[in-house]
Motif scaffolding. Structure first.
Motif, PDB file in Angstrom:
ATOM      1  N   SER A 137      21.732  24.226 -39.571  1.00  0.00           N
ATOM      2  CA  SER A 137      21.362  23.725 -38.246  1.00  0.00           C
ATOM      3  C   SER A 137      20.846  22.295 -38.337  1.00  0.00           C
ATOM      4  O   SER A 137      20.396  21.831 -39.392  1.00  0.00           O
ATOM      5  N   MET A 295      21.305  36.661 -26.697  1.00  0.00           N
ATOM      6  CA  MET A 295      20.882  35.646 -27.662  1.00  0.00           C
ATOM      7  C   MET A 295      21.086  36.124 -29.104  1.00  0.00           C
ATOM      8  O   MET A 295      21.484  35.334 -29.970  1.00  0.00           O
ATOM      9  N   GLN A 296      20.807  37.368 -29.356  1.00  0.00           N
ATOM     10  CA  GLN A 296      20.984  37.894 -30.709  1.00  0.00           C
ATOM     11  C   GLN A 296      22.440  37.827 -31.137  1.00  0.00           C
ATOM     12  O   GLN A 296      22.749  37.649 -32.316  1.00  0.00           O
ATOM     13  N   LYS A 299      23.137  33.595 -31.615  1.00  0.00           N
ATOM     14  CA  LYS A 299      22.342  32.764 -32.513  1.00  0.00           C
ATOM     15  C   LYS A 299      22.992  32.745 -33.898  1.00  0.00           C
ATOM     16  O   LYS A 299      23.509  33.751 -34.377  1.00  0.00           O
ATOM     17  N   SER A 300      22.964  31.585 -34.538  1.00  0.00           N
ATOM     18  CA  SER A 300      23.585  31.434 -35.859  1.00  0.00           C
ATOM     19  C   SER A 300      22.780  30.451 -36.692  1.00  0.00           C
ATOM     20  O   SER A 300      21.831  29.840 -36.222  1.00  0.00           O
ATOM     21  N   THR A 304      20.116  26.811 -33.457  1.00  0.00           N
ATOM     22  CA  THR A 304      18.819  27.474 -33.327  1.00  0.00           C
ATOM     23  C   THR A 304      18.686  28.100 -31.936  1.00  0.00           C
ATOM     24  O   THR A 304      19.393  27.737 -30.988  1.00  0.00           O
ATOM     25  N   TRP A 305      17.741  29.004 -31.831  1.00  0.00           N
ATOM     26  CA  TRP A 305      17.423  29.658 -30.562  1.00  0.00           C
ATOM     27  C   TRP A 305      17.110  28.594 -29.499  1.00  0.00           C
ATOM     28  O   TRP A 305      17.602  28.649 -28.371  1.00  0.00           O
ATOM     29  N   ILE A 308      20.211  26.597 -28.309  1.00  0.00           N
ATOM     30  CA  ILE A 308      21.047  27.410 -27.412  1.00  0.00           C
ATOM     31  C   ILE A 308      20.390  27.524 -26.040  1.00  0.00           C
ATOM     32  O   ILE A 308      21.056  27.419 -25.004  1.00  0.00           O
TER      33      ILE A 308
END
Length: 404
Positions: A137, A295-296, A299-300, A304-305, A308
């Motif tokens: 990220s 979101m789960q 997310k990657s 980041t959360w 997104i």
């Protein structure tokens, strides 16, 4: 009158913020504290717990003299642009200094860090690019690049893995890049870090921790020792009116509708939606009935959360890449609230302001940046999905700056 600025979200205003305010006034020996505060959507890409008017009242009750709204385009931006918009406004308001909370607590380390990164800018950016090519990220790439560059320095440097240190660095960077006369100061952040959970035996907790307790338990007695009584009163009043607090989980049915009414190609036009994320967002919205599950799924390591969530905020408000490119610095100063001291200060500098002072939005025509703020406010109240929220749509035209 001597003014000091602070950059805030107050989501909600708690005892840690009160400590920062008191120490800022003492450290700078200022007559006036001016808070540049995010509106109804925040830097981590989420709806505020309560609206900007409620948070502005919390700030006034705790000792802020003047609350100015940070326009949406900066309030929901990555750290460097968030800082640029805020410092520009504080400079425009003739503040002699600004004071931020940090895990570091020392200005010396911040100055050394700025000097290092500004003199090694090319190497730093190359290192960031190289680390991102490894699939990590952007924030992690920044940390790795900084660690790599800082190995060449023997001077004390700031730990840029800490969230308040990161923002502090960008405040200082913005002041230098704007060639501002405003002087930076920092206050050591005490007890709770940004993401820490609230601990029952403490009186200071992070806003994140306080919100978690409030959402989990919906019990004001569980958070009352973390907040000034005035903040608690405002939260209780909000709950009695709206019945619910702002969150993406609450907004999810409308956000999901907004996502799915677009094609994937259309989603790519919105600010910060990049690298094929429009496909992941659309597909996940089709499959998931709750925001958490959505979101789960998307997310990657790459995104980041927070990043997104900023994409989703811009999709929700229909803020495009094209609009983002055309908005560089704040184009107005909008007061939300002030006490008599703040009012007197504003009156004393009013004739020397370089950008318009907007107290009544109806009087400000053809300002695209302000139009975004008005749209975001209406969509915030719509997202709450309550009768009282429906009544608050259009409130930017009805509410004038609060004066106490």
């Amino acid at each position: 009158m001597k003014a000091t600025g602070v950059v805030v979200e107050y989501n909600p205003f708690h005892n840690g913020h009160l400590h920062h305010l008191k120490q800022s006034r003492l450290k700078t020996n200022s007559d006036v504290i001016i808070a540049v505060m995010s509106g109804n959507f925040l830097q981590r890409g989420e709806p505020a717990l309560v609206d900007k008017w409620t948070r502005a009242k919390m700030a006034l009750s705790a000792g802020v003299d003047l609350v100015i709204e940070l326009p949406y385009v900066f309030a929901t931006a990555q750290a460097s642009d968030f800082a640029k918009g805020a410092i520009f406004l504080l400079e425009a308001l003739k503040c002699e200094s600004f004071c931020f909370g940090s895990e570091e607590g020392s200005m010396e380390a911040f100055r050394h860090t700025y000097q290092l990164l500004s003199t090694k800018k090319t190497e730093y950016n190359t290192a960031i690019s190289n680390f991102m090519k490894q699939g990590i990220s952007y924030p992690k790439a920044l940390n790795e690049a900084y660690r790599f560059i800082s190995e060449s320095s023997s001077l004390p440097l700031v730990d840029l893995s800490k969230p308040n240190n990161i923002l502090g660095y960008h405040y200082i960077e913005a002041a230098f890049q704007l060639n501002a006369s405003i002087k930076p100061e920092t206050i050591h952040r005490i007890v709770a870090n940004y993401h820490d959970e609230a601990k029952p035996n403490e009186t200071i907790a992070s806003a994140t921790g306080i919100r978690k307790v409030l959402f989990d338990e919906m019990d004001f007695t569980a958070i009352e020792h973390f907040l000034p009584s005035t903040s608690l009163n405002e939260l209780q009043l909000w709950k009695s009116n709206f019945q619910i607090f702002g969150s993406w989980e609450r907004f999810w049915p409308i956000l999901r509708f907004v996502i799915l009414r677009h094609t994937k190609e259309q989603l790519a036009n919105y600010a910060e939606v990049t690298e094929g994320m429009e496909n992941a967002i659309w597909n996940a919205a089709m499959r998931n009935e709750t925001f958490l599950l959505f979101m789960q799924q998307i997310k990657s390591k790459r995104f980041t959360w927070t990043r997104i969530q900023r994409m989703l905020t811009h999709i929700y408000t229909e803020f495009t890449w094209e609009q983002l490119k055309n908005m560089d610095l704040p184009t107005y100063i909008r007061p939300l609230a002030m006490n008599k001291n703040g009012q007197a200060y504003l009156q004393s500098i009013k004739k020397n302001l370089q950008i318009p002072l907007v107290s009544r939005v109806a009087a400000c025509k053809d300002n695209n940046m302000l139009e975004l703020d008005l749209r975001a406010t209406n969509l915030y109240y719509l997202g709450l999905q309550t009768d009282y929220g429906q009544k608050m749509i259009g409130s930017d035209y009805k509410i004038t700056p609060i004066i106490r």
